[in-house]
Design a protein around this motif. Structure first.
Motif, PDB file in Angstrom:
ATOM      1  N   ILE A 196       4.163   5.518 -11.773  1.00 32.14           N
ATOM      2  CA  ILE A 196       3.090   4.857 -11.027  1.00 32.14           C
ATOM      3  C   ILE A 196       1.787   5.046 -11.790  1.00 32.14           C
ATOM      4  O   ILE A 196       1.488   6.144 -12.248  1.00 32.14           O
ATOM      5  N   ALA A 243      -2.199   4.516 -10.955  1.00 28.43           N
ATOM      6  CA  ALA A 243      -3.139   4.175  -9.902  1.00 28.43           C
ATOM      7  C   ALA A 243      -4.386   3.560 -10.522  1.00 28.43           C
ATOM      8  O   ALA A 243      -4.709   3.830 -11.675  1.00 28.43           O
ATOM      9  N   THR A 248       0.844  -1.192   0.000  1.00 24.61           N
ATOM     10  CA  THR A 248       0.000   0.000   0.000  1.00 24.61           C
ATOM     11  C   THR A 248       0.880   1.242   0.000  1.00 24.61           C
ATOM     12  O   THR A 248       1.988   1.228   0.516  1.00 24.61           O
ATOM     13  N   TYR A 249       0.320   2.328  -0.602  1.00 22.71           N
ATOM     14  CA  TYR A 249       1.104   3.551  -0.796  1.00 22.71           C
ATOM     15  C   TYR A 249       1.680   4.096   0.504  1.00 22.71           C
ATOM     16  O   TYR A 249       2.832   4.499   0.567  1.00 22.71           O
ATOM     17  N   ALA A 295       4.966   9.586  -5.405  1.00 17.28           N
ATOM     18  CA  ALA A 295       3.691   9.329  -4.733  1.00 17.28           C
ATOM     19  C   ALA A 295       3.075  10.613  -4.201  1.00 17.28           C
ATOM     20  O   ALA A 295       1.853  10.790  -4.240  1.00 17.28           O
ATOM     21  N   TYR A 349      10.622   7.590  -4.557  1.00 19.48           N
ATOM     22  CA  TYR A 349       9.247   7.122  -4.344  1.00 19.48           C
ATOM     23  C   TYR A 349       8.404   8.223  -3.727  1.00 19.48           C
ATOM     24  O   TYR A 349       7.278   8.472  -4.153  1.00 19.48           O
ATOM     25  N   ASP A 373      -5.791   1.176  -2.914  1.00 21.27           N
ATOM     26  CA  ASP A 373      -4.699   1.706  -2.102  1.00 21.27           C
ATOM     27  C   ASP A 373      -3.337   1.117  -2.505  1.00 21.27           C
ATOM     28  O   ASP A 373      -2.357   1.315  -1.819  1.00 21.27           O
ATOM     29  N   LYS A 374      -3.314   0.367  -3.612  1.00 24.68           N
ATOM     30  CA  LYS A 374      -2.040  -0.155  -4.106  1.00 24.68           C
ATOM     31  C   LYS A 374      -1.849   0.270  -5.558  1.00 24.68           C
ATOM     32  O   LYS A 374      -2.827   0.393  -6.294  1.00 24.68           O
ATOM     33  N   PRO A 375      -0.600   0.485  -5.985  1.00 26.15           N
ATOM     34  CA  PRO A 375      -0.408   0.872  -7.387  1.00 26.15           C
ATOM     35  C   PRO A 375      -0.725  -0.288  -8.338  1.00 26.15           C
ATOM     36  O   PRO A 375      -0.453  -1.450  -8.025  1.00 26.15           O
TER      37      PRO A 375
END
Lengths: 554, 232
Positions: A502, A504, A231-232, A260, A256, A508-510
């Motif tokens: 990234i 999306a 998760t981000y 993000a 990162y 909640d995860k890429p």
């Protein structure tokens, strides 16, 4: 001021609006797919070369930073992230969809040499095939691997077979005659001079190298998959530390964090930015010290003393970093929206330790110059060997000290500012020698610049009002960036441009997490530098590239 | 070596003249405390195996073997400040033929496991292995990876595991000293058949995967087959 570009703008650096670019590309464009960082033009899979060369020749996009491949439910997609070496804030994405049943797309390799390895990786992990590619085979996984692990529907429980082949000499026959013969030499994957588990397939004619092919993938530990499973907010941040593990952890974490934070639109307090800048530059010093230590050892085994001196200096920086972050190597110190905790108490003690380190650093650097760079043997081995001309470096997408050692004035800290760098006084270091020696000099001079930056950060932090020490902004407990939001952001890591793409998907995860590793592109230049040289010069050239296999293979 | 002292002499029976003459004859710098403890006799009485194990444990040549992140901490362990050489095990050898101990410092992935096994096989007996870091225990943070071997123990026998990600140099020093203790006591990890062995391609069970690869791999080529579904 030092942070301004010396060049005068010409046609290539003029910024074009997305509409002007669309006009330039004309009917090549079949749609738009804009990313957060750049306009995205969708093109047909058979017009890749035409599009890339028009953007390169006519609009000045001369830096193919990354090729991202991914699979959607209804299509495959390759994205070419283009930038300009003169102004990396001008970006454009070329999006190439390919058919699910028959994923074939034209190769960009004839336009940008660097696409060679990037497309091989895309083929290996995703399964897109590139027409017109000179050598499309697996690059990270064993050649007998079944399936493409980052494609949809890959079964990771299936059995696999890896081979331990005897390597054949591909040039044996057509180079043999009465006087000459070639010899095939394996260097690695277990070899002290390869800086980890790199395998060089080298072919020698006498003592001269006529062909060298880096064989990578011996440390491919699925970093992209790991990030896509996390998760981000918290689960991804520990992994960047392990890409470039030569103490460059904070620099990687920043890559990162930057991607993000821009994706989820998180602000970072100024105070945290100063701490980040200071920590990151400490990491850069530690990383460059190891580069110096191992390079000296590669060039001449008698430089063991230099190795010990440099490790000693690394220990000093690592002590500071341990005080700051609580860990020696894998810091996990950044959080989205700031850093995890404030400077250690008592603050005065930390500042005075840092100042002590900065005070003794010029003395150490001078010692290295006495021991290494002014050493006659060292100079004979490194000056005018491993030549990498600037246009070749650009074509291969080389960045960082490798590019700056070839006179390419490119540093994202200045050209695409982030953190607190644009408020501080420091210089971008370049050397024009294009050889092994220049690359080392760039690193050593960068250590001094980093020390300048740390000194200014310490001054700032010391005077920071106590009630404004905000280390983290308010970040939602769970981050869910918008569905189909895409971003590509890069920072200047110790080895060069470390970028992250990234995509999306509203969770909640890429959905796709792609790492642009500077070492991956830099290592690709090795054959250019090594062919025709003697075998010890290949080792020196490899040492001067300062690769770290964790980042090459990811 | 604390519980069972092999070198005990009875001081009262020592013929001091002989001892003194030996001492004076050699000059002061040859007189160690060990020498004094032995007394006049240049001989000791112990079991040969015990003596040899003590020698082995007291002087170990390490294989210079860097894989991943842990190798950075391993370099720090060899270098100034931590200086593994203080404990009699600080001579890194570049060739496996000259090494006694292999420290496995990092993640083992599918492409590398056959090479690691080969390097291990090239080391002369007796040989010992220290697994450094969580990756060599279970795959560590990368355990879920499609390409990662779930621990070095799947491939080679490991004597000592040092946990951590990465372990501090102090932890590695502790692990190596523990290994020396074990070696001096004559203990070693049993060499057993491991889940993943190097074998000739023609020896593999003929299943779907093997059938598919017959065109690509020669019959006598060495291969390693991974059963990811069954790994821990």
């Amino acid at each position: 001021m030092s942070l301004e570009r010396p060049d005068t703008p010409d046609d290539a650096t003029i910024e074009r609006t997305p509409d002007e670019l669309a006009e330039l590309l004309g009917d090549l464009v079949v749609g738009r797919d804009d990313h957060r960082n750049a306009p995205g033009f969708v093109i047909r899979p058979d017009t890749v070369q035409q599009t890339l060369s028009r953007l390169k020749e006519e609009a000045g996009y001369d830096h193919l930073s990354l090729v991202t491949a991914q699979e959607y439910e209804n299509r495959y997609e390759s994205i070419y992230h283009l930038k300009k070496f003169d102004d990396p804030t001008q970006e454009v994405s070329v999006v190439v969809p390919a058919d699910t049943d028959d994923p074939v797309s034209e190769s960009g390799e004839p336009v940008f040499r660097t696409a060679d390895w990037h497309e091989r990786e895309a083929y290996d992990l995703i399964g897109i095939e590139y027409d017109d590619h000179p050598d499309l085979r697996r690059i990270l996984l064993p050649e007998t691997w079944q399936g493409h692990p980052l494609s949809i529907g890959y079964d990771k429980d299936r059995p696999q077979i890896a081979t331990l082949p005897e390597h054949a000499n591909p040039l044996e026959d057509h180079h043999r005659d009465a006087e000459s013969d070639t010899m095939f030499l394996n260097i690695g994957p277990h070899h002290p001079a390869t800086h980890g588990v790199l395998h060089l397939k080298t072919i020698l004619d006498g003592e001269q190298v006529i062909d060298v092919e880096p064989d990578i993938g011996y440390l491919h530990r699925c970093e992209e998959q790991m990030a896509q499973n996390g998760t981000y907010r918290h689960q991804i941040m520990p992994y960047p530390d392990r890409w470039d593990y030569i103490s460059a952890g904070l620099l990687n974490e920043w890559a990162y964090a930057r991607a993000a934070e821009d994706l989820a639109e998180i602000e970072v307090p100024e105070y945290a930015q100063v701490i980040r800048t200071m920590g990151a530059e400490m990491c850069r010093i530690a990383a460059h010290m190891l580069a110096l230590a191992t390079f000296a050892l590669d060039v001449n085994g008698d430089f063991t003393a230099t190795f010990m001196y440099a490790i000693n200096d690394r220990e000093r920086v690592q002590n500071l970093l341990e005080d700051l972050t609580g860990q020696r190597l894998m810091f996990n110190y950044f959080r989205l929206g700031g850093v995890v905790w404030d400077l250690p108490e008592p603050r005065e003690e930390f500042f005075s330790k840092t100042r002590d380190f900065l005070d003794q650093l010029p003395g150490s650097v001078e010692e290295y110059h006495n021991l290494v760079t002014s050493n006659e043997i060292f100079q004979m081995r490194t000056i005018d060997t491993g030549i990498l001309p600037p246009d070749v470096a650009k074509n291969y997408g080389a960045t960082g000290p490798v590019a700056r050692g070839s006179g390419v004035d490119y540093d994202l800290r200045r050209d695409d500012p982030y953190g607190y760098y644009d408020e501080l006084d420091w210089d971008v270091v370049t050397e024009d020698g294009c050889d092994n020696y220049s690359r080392l000099l760039v690193r050593m001079r960068e250590v001094e610049e980093s020390a300048k930056i740390i000194g200014q950060c310490v001054d700032l932090l010391e005077d920071w009002p106590e009630d404004e020490r905000n280390i983290q902004s308010n970040v939602p407990r769970t981050l869910r960036p918008d569905d189909d939001a895409e971003i590509y952001r890069a920072v200047e890591a110790a080895k060069g441009e470390l970028g992250i793409y990234i995509r999306a998907d509203g969770t909640d995860k890429p959905a796709r997490f792609k790492i642009r590793s500077p070492c991956f592109s830099n290592l690709q230049t090795l054959p250019e530098m090594a062919n025709g040289e003697y075998i010890p010069d290949v080792i020196a050239a490899l040492g001067s590239l300062d690769i770290v296999l964790g980042e090459v293979d990811r | 070596m604390s519980s069972d002292q092999p070198f005990i002499t009875d001081e009262s029976r020592v013929v001091t003249e002989t001892r003194d003459s030996r001492m004076t004859g050699q000059g002061d710098r040859f007189n160690s405390r060990l020498r004094e403890a032995f007394g006049s006799s240049p001989f000791i009485l112990t079991k040969f195996d015990k003596f040899l194990n003590w020698c082995r444990g007291s002087s170990m040549f390490m294989l210079q073997f860097g894989i991943a992140c842990c190798s950075i901490e391993m370099m720090h362990t060899y270098a100034v400040k931590h200086d593994l050489d203080r404990f009699g095990s600080g001579v890194p050898r570049a060739s496996p033929r000259q090494a006694d101990v292999m420290i496995v410092p990092g993640t083992i992935v599918s492409k590398f496991a056959p090479r690691m096994k080969r390097v291990y096989d090239q080391m002369p007996e007796p040989k010992f292995v220290v697994g450094m870091g969580s990756c060599t225990i279970s795959g560590g943070p990368f355990q879920e990876g499609y390409n990662v071997i779930k621990g070095a123990e799947e491939v080679i026998p490991i004597d000592i595991h040092v946990p951590g990600c990465p372990p501090r140099p102090e932890a590695l020093v502790y692990g190596v000293v523990k290994l020396q203790e074990r070696v001096a006591n004559g203990e070693a990890a049993p060499v057993t058949v491991k889940p993943y062995e190097l074998e000739e391609f023609s020896d593999l069970e003929k299943d779907e995967l093997v059938e598919k690869l017959t065109d690509q791999i020669d019959e006598d080529e060495l291969v390693m087959r991974y059963n990811f579904a069954d790994s821990p």
